[in-house]
Design an enzyme around this catalytic site. Structure first.
Site, short mmCIF file in Angstrom:
data_model
loop_
_atom_site.label_atom_id
_atom_site.label_comp_id
_atom_site.label_asym_id
_atom_site.label_seq_id
_atom_site.Cartn_x
_atom_site.Cartn_y
_atom_site.Cartn_z
N THR A 840 1.09 -1.20 -0.10
CA THR A 840 0.25 0.12 -0.03
C THR A 840 0.92 1.30 0.02
O THR A 840 0.34 2.38 -0.43
CB THR A 840 -0.87 -0.07 1.09
OG1 THR A 840 0.04 -0.01 2.20
CG2 THR A 840 -1.84 -1.09 1.00
N CYS A 841 2.06 1.14 0.45
CA CYS A 841 3.01 2.29 0.53
C CYS A 841 3.28 2.86 -0.90
O CYS A 841 3.55 4.05 -1.22
CB CYS A 841 4.26 1.97 1.18
SG CYS A 841 3.98 1.65 2.88
N PHE A 842 3.42 1.84 -1.83
CA PHE A 842 3.98 2.24 -3.30
C PHE A 842 2.53 1.81 -4.19
O PHE A 842 2.77 1.96 -5.50
CB PHE A 842 4.94 1.44 -3.56
CG PHE A 842 6.18 1.53 -2.61
CD1 PHE A 842 6.69 2.79 -2.51
CD2 PHE A 842 6.30 0.51 -1.81
CE1 PHE A 842 7.77 2.97 -1.72
CE2 PHE A 842 7.35 0.70 -0.81
CZ PHE A 842 8.15 1.78 -0.73
#
Length: 873
Positions: A840-842
């Site tokens: 989810t960070c990227f």
């Protein structure tokens, strides 16, 4: 002698007759000025413009020497109207004009529409209303009569043209019309108010007022006959444009060059005449046609830039008061000019759109239209400002010293509020006070321009030259940029601040001091997320509020996820779900509008509302979208304006409609019909009725026709301001602790801030499909990718939100729509029973290559329905 308009056309036409050997003054000026003003043909358009401007100056000197300015009391020895002037032939006048233009030894007189020759040779009949000068028949304006371009004359000509054949000459003489429309004084006198007109009396009355606030109205008061101007151009529109288009374009270009000379060289002009002339010029119906866009409009934009601030304010006020119907026409022409220029030019890092003077000057003119549009709309009278929030300054000498030593100090964030726009201050108008602009704000957005801006460069110019005009920055003109483009500028602002805090920590370590934490770290438990988060944020706010401006790093206790953005997204989502739950008691649900509002009877302390404000500020500061649903009045109050009656429409539509019906009711029996007193009733969070008197003994004071407006205003003020004053003051204080140094209020309007906080409401997954990238061997033509999008497009909105939550950490659409969400789908091995996973960070979705569409659907739905938390993959 030929007319002045013929000189203009002779100086521009490439096909000017070189075989004509008549020794007219026009030919003399043309030949002698060409010999003096010859330039290298390869020098480009800038020298052509300089050449043309110089030629215009020579022509003005020439006619001043030969014909005079028309003022019998003129004392300029280089003016034929003066008794001191020598009699000159055309050749002599041309030679002297060239010398004067080169040395600038003489002042230029004010030009008059009827150029009167020497005072002793004036052939005008004192009993006649016309004067024959150089074959130009111009009526005597001193006797309050119109020239031949008046609305009655144009009406007569246009009606005659309807029965004329294609080859018949245009009724209005082109030479006469061109001279009139290329001279600012002429245009002003054509549509100028008569001395005894009503509007002129009003202007004088305003000037004589002792109220200092009336000064601006005195300067920009009505000085031209707008109705006649509108009628004249309507009649002119009946004439086929082919008869006058090229001539009018040339005349407007000449007009702009004359204005530029007046403003830049001679420094002798009447601001009222120039502005009135510009208002008339922009009333031309064909101003948005191709010839005007390429030649006339850019030249007019260039001339307007040289006007002082007072003239810009007068132009905006005239447009807003007398020409509001033309605002869309003017705006569309400017938008078309900018768009055509942007899409037809190949910009690069060397030559950017900020360097394109055609675009930048049109943008500057659009700012005047923008403020005119606000002034022409519905403006709230006597708005009440919120009390200013004072945040104790926390000095960091070591950090301030670092800013002066490191190269990025040129782009540091300001510790003071950005200055108000000078034009807005002069007009005394604020977008927060405009309830409904004449044209929607969205019509000022230019998407092609927004997409072509290199925001990192524009932001650098915005920060380094915020107090100068040496480098153009579109962020100084935020009305033309979309919210998505401006949010990128805000992102750079916040990131630079975060990096500055990291450098401060590094310098502390270098000099041997105790280094502060370079990040804002929060360690929370999922089961106690509210308590843990509020306690930690309260400690940070008390010890060093500057730490709130560091990059946020969240860690869930007992989980192995490393926060590169995704963990923070889930943290905000979870905390918002609990805080805004009505069972928690801090906020209530508005049943009609489905929005949340502060609980006026909440048992929570002010500190807790302050921390909620910090959470909202941190979300904006860290570029995270929240699932909150505040009414618009909350964002207006955050930006400094108290709620008013108009805000009830969004806060409680039923109540607003009822009160509006009361205001619209005109019967004398209002007291009997509504039977309403100054005692009101509202409910607490438990549904109990609470009564409040808006006035002393309000239960015995009935609402009547005389006091109904007072009742409505007091009712709205109590519901939106007084009843939640304690809670909102604490909430706003927390918000300002994070955003006090941000240009948030300078770049965004309240409705744009709502989009910034809550994201877009447009769930267009077709846009997401177009913007998605593929990795690991997948392409847009892969079978599983086609199956994936076939499944996604058939999902309901709830399931689509879950998919966004699973892949990005947030179920909200970013500002600008899903096309701004860069999703990556990567291959995660061959067919298997594993569920899809995500970083989810990227925004990366790891998708095994399942053998069938049914299996892909089954695994995908399980993954998005039961995903929570972070673990090692």
């Amino acid at each position: 002698m030929n007319s002045k308009s013929e000189t203009d056309e002779a100086s521009r036409g490439s096909e000017a007759s070189s075989s004509n050997n008549n020794s007219t003054p026009n030919n003399i000026v043309e030949e002698q000025s060409q010999s003096v003003l010859c330039v290298n043909p390869a020098s480009g358009g800038s020298q052509d413009i300089m050449k043309r401007a110089a030629k215009e100056l020579i022509e003005r000197y020439f006619y001043q020497l030969l014909e005079g300015c028309g003022n019998p009391n003129c004392d300029n020895e280089y003016c034929a109207s003066s008794q001191k002037a020598k009699k000159l032939t055309a050749n002599e006048a041309a030679a002297v004009a060239i010398k004067l233009a080169e040395k600038k030894e003489a002042l230029l007189c004010d030009r008059h529409p009827n150029k009167v020759p020497r005072t002793e040779t004036n052939n005008c009949d004192s009993n006649s209303s016309t004067c024959d000068t150089s074959n130009k028949k111009v009526k005597n304006t001193s006797s309050n009569q119109k020239t031949d371009l008046s609305d009655s004359k144009v009406q007569e000509d246009s009606q005659g043209k309807e029965t004329a054949n294609e080859s018949s000459p245009i009724i209005i003489q082109q030479t006469e019309y061109k001279y009139i429309t290329s001279t600012s004084k002429c245009l002003d006198l054509i549509f100028g108010c008569n001395k005894n007109s009503v509007c002129n009396k009003e202007s004088k009355a305003m000037c004589s007022s002792s109220d200092p606030d009336k000064d601006i109205d005195c300067v920009i008061g009505p000085e031209f006959d707008a109705a006649s101007c509108h009628r004249a151009f309507r009649y002119l529109a009946k004439v086929p444009s082919k008869y006058y288009n090229s001539m009018l374009v040339s005349a407007l270009e000449t007009l702009a060059l004359h204005l530029k000379i007046d403003l830049e060289i001679s420094k002798k002009f009447s601001m009222e005449d120039v502005v009135t002339c510009l208002v008339i010029a922009f009333e031309i119906p064909d101003i948005g046609c191709s010839d005007y866009l390429e030649v006339a409009l850019p030249t007019l934009c260039h001339a307007i830039e040289y006007l002082p601030l007072k003239a810009h304010a007068r132009l905006a006020r005239l447009w807003s008061e007398y020409c509001k119907e033309s605002l869309r026409h003017i705006l569309e022409a400017l938008q078309q000019l900018i768009t055509l220029r942007v899409v037809s030019t190949n910009y690069s890092r060397i030559y950017q759109v900020q360097d394109d003077e055609c675009v930048t000057k049109a943008t500057k003119l659009m700012k005047i239209v923008y403020y005119a549009n606000m002034a022409a709309g519905e403006v709230q009278q006597n708005p009440q400002p919120e009390e200013p929030v004072v945040i104790a300054s926390q000095l960091d000498p070591l950090g301030d010293a670092l800013h002066d030593l490191l190269p990025l100090s040129a782009i540091k964030t300001s510790k003071h509020a950005l200055p108000e726009d000078p034009l807005a201050a002069y007009l005394k108008i604020n977008s927060l006070d405009v309830r409904k602009p004449y044209l929607p704000y969205e019509e000022f957005y230019n998407e092609p321009l927004s997409d072509n801006i290199e925001m990192d460069i524009d932001f650098a110019s915005y920060k380094t030259d915020v107090n100068s005009a040496t480098k153009f920055a579109f962020l100084n003109y935020p009305f033309i940029l979309t919210a998505a483009t401006k949010s990128l500028g805000l992102y750079y602002e916040n990131r630079i601040r975060m990096y500055s805090e990291r450098r401060v920590s590094l310098l502390h370590a270098v000099v041997g001091a105790a280094p502060p934490m370079p990040f804002l770290r929060l360690r929370v438990r999922r089961s106690h997320i509210i308590a843990d988060a509020l306690v930690e944020l309260e400690m940070i706010a008390m010890e060093r509020a500057l730490d709130l401006k560091k990059q946020l790093m969240v860690e869930f206790e007992g989980e192995q996820g490393v926060d590169e953005g995704g963990v923070s997204k889930e943290f905000f989502q979870l905390i918002v779900e609990e805080i805004f739950n009505p069972d928690y008691g801090m906020f209530t649900q508005q049943p009609d509008s489905h929005t949340v509002w502060f609980n006026p009877t909440s048992f929570e302390t002010e500190a807790q509302f302050t921390l909620i404000g910090i959470v909202l500020g941190l979300a904006i500061y860290n570029n995270i979208i929240l699932a909150v649903n505040f009414p618009m009045v909350v964002y207006r109050k955050l930006m400094g304006r108290k709620g008013a009656f108009e805000d009830l429409a969004d806060w409680n539509p039923s109540l607003y409609n009822g009160l509006k019906d009361m205001l619209d009711y005109s019967g004398d029996d209002l007291e009997e019909v509504y039977y309403q007193t100054f005692r009101i009733c509202y409910k607490d969070v438990f549904g109990n009725n609470i009564f409040h008197d808006l006035k002393d003994e309000g239960d015995s004071l009935f609402v009547t026709q005389a006091n109904k407006r007072e009742f409505v205003d007091m009712y709205a003020d109590f519901l939106l301001n007084k009843s939640v004053e304690t809670q909102f003051r604490a909430f706003r204080r927390g918000f300002v602790m994070v955003t006090d140094e941000s240009p948030l209020s300078a770049l965004f309007r309240p409705e744009e801030i709502e989009t910034l906080v809550c994201g877009s409401k447009n769930f267009d997954f077709n846009e997401l499909e177009k913007s998605t990238e593929y990795d690991g061997g997948y392409t847009s033509d892969s079978r599983i990718i086609k199956d994936f999008w076939c499944i996604v497009h058939k999902l309901c909105i709830t399931e689509k939100r879950k998919l966004l939550q699973f892949t990005t950490g947030s179920d909200r659409v970013p500002v600008g729509g899903l096309s701004y969400l860069k999703l990556v789908i990567a291959r995660n091995g061959p067919d298997s029973d594993r569920l899809p996973t995500a970083h989810t960070c990227f925004n990366v979705l790891l998708l095994p290559e399942y053998r069938s569409r049914d299996k892909l659907r089954d695994r995908l739905m399980k993954a998005i329905s039961y995903s929570k938390g972070f673990g090692m993959l």
